[in-house]
Design a protein around this motif. Structure first.
Motif, PDB file in Angstrom:
ATOM      1  N   LEU A 153     -41.352  10.441 -18.485  1.00  0.00           N
ATOM      2  CA  LEU A 153     -42.134  10.278 -17.278  1.00  0.00           C
ATOM      3  C   LEU A 153     -42.468  11.641 -16.675  1.00  0.00           C
ATOM      4  N   ASN A 154     -43.670  11.730 -16.120  1.00  0.00           N
ATOM      5  CA  ASN A 154     -44.143  12.969 -15.502  1.00  0.00           C
ATOM      6  C   ASN A 154     -43.986  12.826 -13.982  1.00  0.00           C
ATOM      7  N   ILE A 155     -42.888  13.367 -13.451  1.00  0.00           N
ATOM      8  CA  ILE A 155     -42.540  13.194 -12.038  1.00  0.00           C
ATOM      9  C   ILE A 155     -42.765  14.499 -11.270  1.00  0.00           C
ATOM     10  N   HIS A 156     -43.390  14.386 -10.108  1.00  0.00           N
ATOM     11  CA  HIS A 156     -43.553  15.524  -9.200  1.00  0.00           C
ATOM     12  C   HIS A 156     -42.919  15.154  -7.860  1.00  0.00           C
ATOM     13  N   VAL A 157     -42.093  16.050  -7.325  1.00  0.00           N
ATOM     14  CA  VAL A 157     -41.443  15.799  -6.041  1.00  0.00           C
ATOM     15  C   VAL A 157     -41.801  16.925  -5.076  1.00  0.00           C
ATOM     16  N   ILE A 158     -42.595  16.598  -4.070  1.00  0.00           N
ATOM     17  CA  ILE A 158     -42.864  17.526  -2.972  1.00  0.00           C
ATOM     18  C   ILE A 158     -41.687  17.379  -2.014  1.00  0.00           C
ATOM     19  N   HIS A 159     -41.037  18.476  -1.669  1.00  0.00           N
ATOM     20  CA  HIS A 159     -39.796  18.325  -0.907  1.00  0.00           C
ATOM     21  C   HIS A 159     -39.583  19.470   0.079  1.00  0.00           C
ATOM     22  N   GLU A 160     -38.665  19.210   0.978  1.00  0.00           N
ATOM     23  CA  GLU A 160     -38.188  20.234   1.898  1.00  0.00           C
ATOM     24  C   GLU A 160     -36.671  20.132   1.987  1.00  0.00           C
ATOM     25  N   GLY A 161     -35.988  21.224   1.687  1.00  0.00           N
ATOM     26  CA  GLY A 161     -34.547  21.307   1.909  1.00  0.00           C
ATOM     27  C   GLY A 161     -33.666  20.723   0.832  1.00  0.00           C
ATOM     28  N   ILE A 162     -34.200  20.324  -0.305  1.00  0.00           N
ATOM     29  CA  ILE A 162     -33.360  19.796  -1.382  1.00  0.00           C
ATOM     30  C   ILE A 162     -32.843  20.973  -2.213  1.00  0.00           C
ATOM     31  N   GLY A 163     -31.532  21.182  -2.195  1.00  0.00           N
ATOM     32  CA  GLY A 163     -30.927  22.308  -2.879  1.00  0.00           C
ATOM     33  C   GLY A 163     -30.818  22.098  -4.380  1.00  0.00           C
ATOM     34  N   GLU A 164     -30.456  23.172  -5.088  1.00  0.00           N
ATOM     35  CA  GLU A 164     -30.412  23.124  -6.542  1.00  0.00           C
ATOM     36  C   GLU A 164     -29.372  22.130  -7.061  1.00  0.00           C
ATOM     37  N   GLU A 165     -28.221  22.061  -6.414  1.00  0.00           N
ATOM     38  CA  GLU A 165     -27.192  21.126  -6.864  1.00  0.00           C
ATOM     39  C   GLU A 165     -27.650  19.678  -6.702  1.00  0.00           C
ATOM     40  N   THR A 166     -28.307  19.393  -5.586  1.00  0.00           N
ATOM     41  CA  THR A 166     -28.816  18.038  -5.364  1.00  0.00           C
ATOM     42  C   THR A 166     -29.914  17.704  -6.367  1.00  0.00           C
ATOM     43  N   LYS A 167     -30.776  18.661  -6.652  1.00  0.00           N
ATOM     44  CA  LYS A 167     -31.803  18.449  -7.679  1.00  0.00           C
ATOM     45  C   LYS A 167     -31.161  18.089  -9.015  1.00  0.00           C
ATOM     46  N   ARG A 168     -30.098  18.814  -9.363  1.00  0.00           N
ATOM     47  CA  ARG A 168     -29.414  18.551 -10.625  1.00  0.00           C
ATOM     48  C   ARG A 168     -28.849  17.139 -10.661  1.00  0.00           C
ATOM     49  N   LEU A 169     -28.228  16.720  -9.552  1.00  0.00           N
ATOM     50  CA  LEU A 169     -27.652  15.374  -9.500  1.00  0.00           C
ATOM     51  C   LEU A 169     -28.732  14.297  -9.591  1.00  0.00           C
ATOM     52  N   ILE A 170     -29.864  14.540  -8.946  1.00  0.00           N
ATOM     53  CA  ILE A 170     -30.971  13.579  -9.022  1.00  0.00           C
ATOM     54  C   ILE A 170     -31.462  13.474 -10.462  1.00  0.00           C
ATOM     55  N   PHE A 171     -31.659  14.620 -11.107  1.00  0.00           N
ATOM     56  CA  PHE A 171     -32.129  14.614 -12.489  1.00  0.00           C
ATOM     57  C   PHE A 171     -31.128  13.929 -13.413  1.00  0.00           C
ATOM     58  N   GLU A 172     -29.859  14.205 -13.208  1.00  0.00           N
ATOM     59  CA  GLU A 172     -28.828  13.606 -14.056  1.00  0.00           C
ATOM     60  C   GLU A 172     -28.596  12.135 -13.738  1.00  0.00           C
ATOM     61  N   SER A 173     -29.245  11.623 -12.690  1.00  0.00           N
ATOM     62  CA  SER A 173     -29.181  10.199 -12.384  1.00  0.00           C
ATOM     63  C   SER A 173     -30.068   9.380 -13.311  1.00  0.00           C
ATOM     64  N   LEU A 174     -30.909  10.058 -14.086  1.00  0.00           N
ATOM     65  CA  LEU A 174     -31.847   9.369 -14.964  1.00  0.00           C
ATOM     66  C   LEU A 174     -31.310   9.288 -16.382  1.00  0.00           C
ATOM     67  N   PRO A 175     -31.737   8.285 -17.134  1.00  0.00           N
ATOM     68  CA  PRO A 175     -31.331   8.213 -18.542  1.00  0.00           C
ATOM     69  C   PRO A 175     -31.819   9.442 -19.303  1.00  0.00           C
ATOM     70  N   ALA A 176     -31.071   9.846 -20.329  1.00  0.00           N
ATOM     71  CA  ALA A 176     -31.461  10.985 -21.155  1.00  0.00           C
ATOM     72  C   ALA A 176     -32.840  10.745 -21.759  1.00  0.00           C
ATOM     73  N   ASN A 177     -33.626  11.814 -21.818  1.00  0.00           N
ATOM     74  CA  ASN A 177     -34.973  11.805 -22.415  1.00  0.00           C
ATOM     75  C   ASN A 177     -36.016  11.050 -21.600  1.00  0.00           C
ATOM     76  N   SER A 178     -35.691  10.648 -20.361  1.00  0.00           N
ATOM     77  CA  SER A 178     -36.607   9.742 -19.649  1.00  0.00           C
ATOM     78  C   SER A 178     -37.653  10.428 -18.792  1.00  0.00           C
ATOM     79  N   ALA A 179     -37.441  11.696 -18.397  1.00  0.00           N
ATOM     80  CA  ALA A 179     -38.381  12.284 -17.439  1.00  0.00           C
ATOM     81  C   ALA A 179     -38.341  13.799 -17.438  1.00  0.00           C
ATOM     82  N   VAL A 180     -39.455  14.357 -16.975  1.00  0.00           N
ATOM     83  CA  VAL A 180     -39.545  15.759 -16.573  1.00  0.00           C
ATOM     84  C   VAL A 180     -39.863  15.751 -15.081  1.00  0.00           C
ATOM     85  N   ILE A 181     -39.079  16.470 -14.294  1.00  0.00           N
ATOM     86  CA  ILE A 181     -39.300  16.518 -12.849  1.00  0.00           C
ATOM     87  C   ILE A 181     -39.755  17.923 -12.456  1.00  0.00           C
TER      88      ILE A 181
END
Length: 326
Positions: A51-79
């Motif tokens: 999936l081709n995902i774009h997230v416009i955001h304010e204040g989301i730190g790198e660790e939170t980004k990592r956790l969000i990405f790792e919440s998805l099944p392997a191979n399922s998306a590029v954020i």
């Protein structure tokens, strides 16, 4: 901008992009619902991986980004993450209580996507996707700039106003939480500029950027089936409705959000079936604490109702006694 790519290497051989970009606009407070919404999309759209995902955001730190990405099944998306910093362009605009200023970011959505991109699907963070989105993605918009679903509360099917601000009225009124966008027509019709112009003239408009987008797109949007943005009463349990009516996207539009600790939403368990598969799953203690808060809130509400009922009863008794003495 930074990118979270497929974390187990390249896309599977023969993979074909058939959906996207899908765009969100959220702040740090929406990390949990964003991860949950993304999980629901990924699980129901395997044929469109990655999936081709774009997230416009304010204040989301790198660790939170990592956790969000790792919440998805392997191979399922590029954020792809697009920081918007301060939203200074919207400093003079108001929002309803509990509504983040990030709501204004969707007005700028085309600026975060390549000029070669001719279509995008915008989704609010407070949604769950229950089916494949390919059918929605392939809807023919004709001459319309966007495809959207009429607002459950604000559209009356005849003539509508964007708020009690004296602003212009529109033919129909859509909910801006799910938008299928023709980006070329959006740019040609100057939807971003016209929306900002409306907000400059009516900065206190009741429904913020949604009012502005409705005015800018008046007569230029296509009505989509309600299943693509199912808005419902906060007291409705959605699981059975979703099954019976084959809903595609459910949208938790009120302040009764099912992910909040102690929420009185009847959809807490339904929502948790998706959240529990993310990196933001509730611990046992968090579940207990949320349950206790929910029980306390219900008891308080019941007590308020009992006091109100007793007050009305006493008033009626006094009135009856007064009448008898006469």
């Amino acid at each position: 901008m930074n990118v979270h790519s497929i974390r187990t290497g390249a896309a599977p051989a023969g993979a074909k992009q058939r959906l996207g970009p899908i765009v969100f606009a959220v702040d740090a407070a929406y990390a949990v619902p964003l991860a949950t919404a993304l999980r629901s999309i990924a699980e129901n759209n395997r044929s469109a991986w990655p999936l081709n995902i774009h997230v416009i955001h304010e204040g989301i730190g790198e660790e939170t980004k990592r956790l969000i990405f790792e919440s998805l099944p392997a191979n399922s998306a590029v954020i792809q993450w697009h920081p918007i910093a301060t939203l200074s362009f919207a400093s003079g605009f108001s929002t309803r209580p509990g509504v983040s200023r990030m709501t204004f970011a969707r007005i700028l959505l085309p600026q975060f996507l390549p000029q070669t991109c001719n279509r995008a699907l915008y989704l609010d963070g407070d949604i769950l996707v229950l089916t494949a989105l390919e059918q929605l993605w392939n809807i023919d918009l004709g001459e319309a700039v966007v495809g959207a679903v009429p607002d459950y509360w604000l559209d009356n099917g005849v003539s509508n106003g964007p708020g009690a601000t004296g602003g212009p009225r529109v033919k129909r009124y859509f909910n801006a939480g799910i938008l299928l966008i023709d980006l070329e027509k959006w740019r040609n019709e100057r939807i971003t500029e016209r929306s900002l112009d409306y907000l400059d003239r009516f900065p206190a408009t009741e429904y913020s950027d949604q009012d502005a987008l409705n005015v800018a797109c008046d007569g230029k949007w296509k009505i989509l089936d309600r299943a693509w943005n199912f808005q419902f009463e906060p007291t409705q349990a959605i699981a059975r409705i979703a099954l019976e009516q084959k809903l595609a996207i459910v949208h938790f539009v009120t302040n009764v959000k099912p992910w909040k600790s102690g929420s009185l939403s009847p959809n807490v368990a339904f929502y948790d079936t998706f959240r529990s598969r993310t990196r933001f799953a509730l611990s046992r203690w968090e579940r207990v604490r949320s349950g206790l808060k929910r029980a306390g809130s219900r008891l308080l509400a019941r007590s308020v109702l009992l006091r109100a009922a007793w007050s009305c009863t006493k008033s009626a008794m006094r009135a009856q006694a007064s009448t008898s003495r006469r």
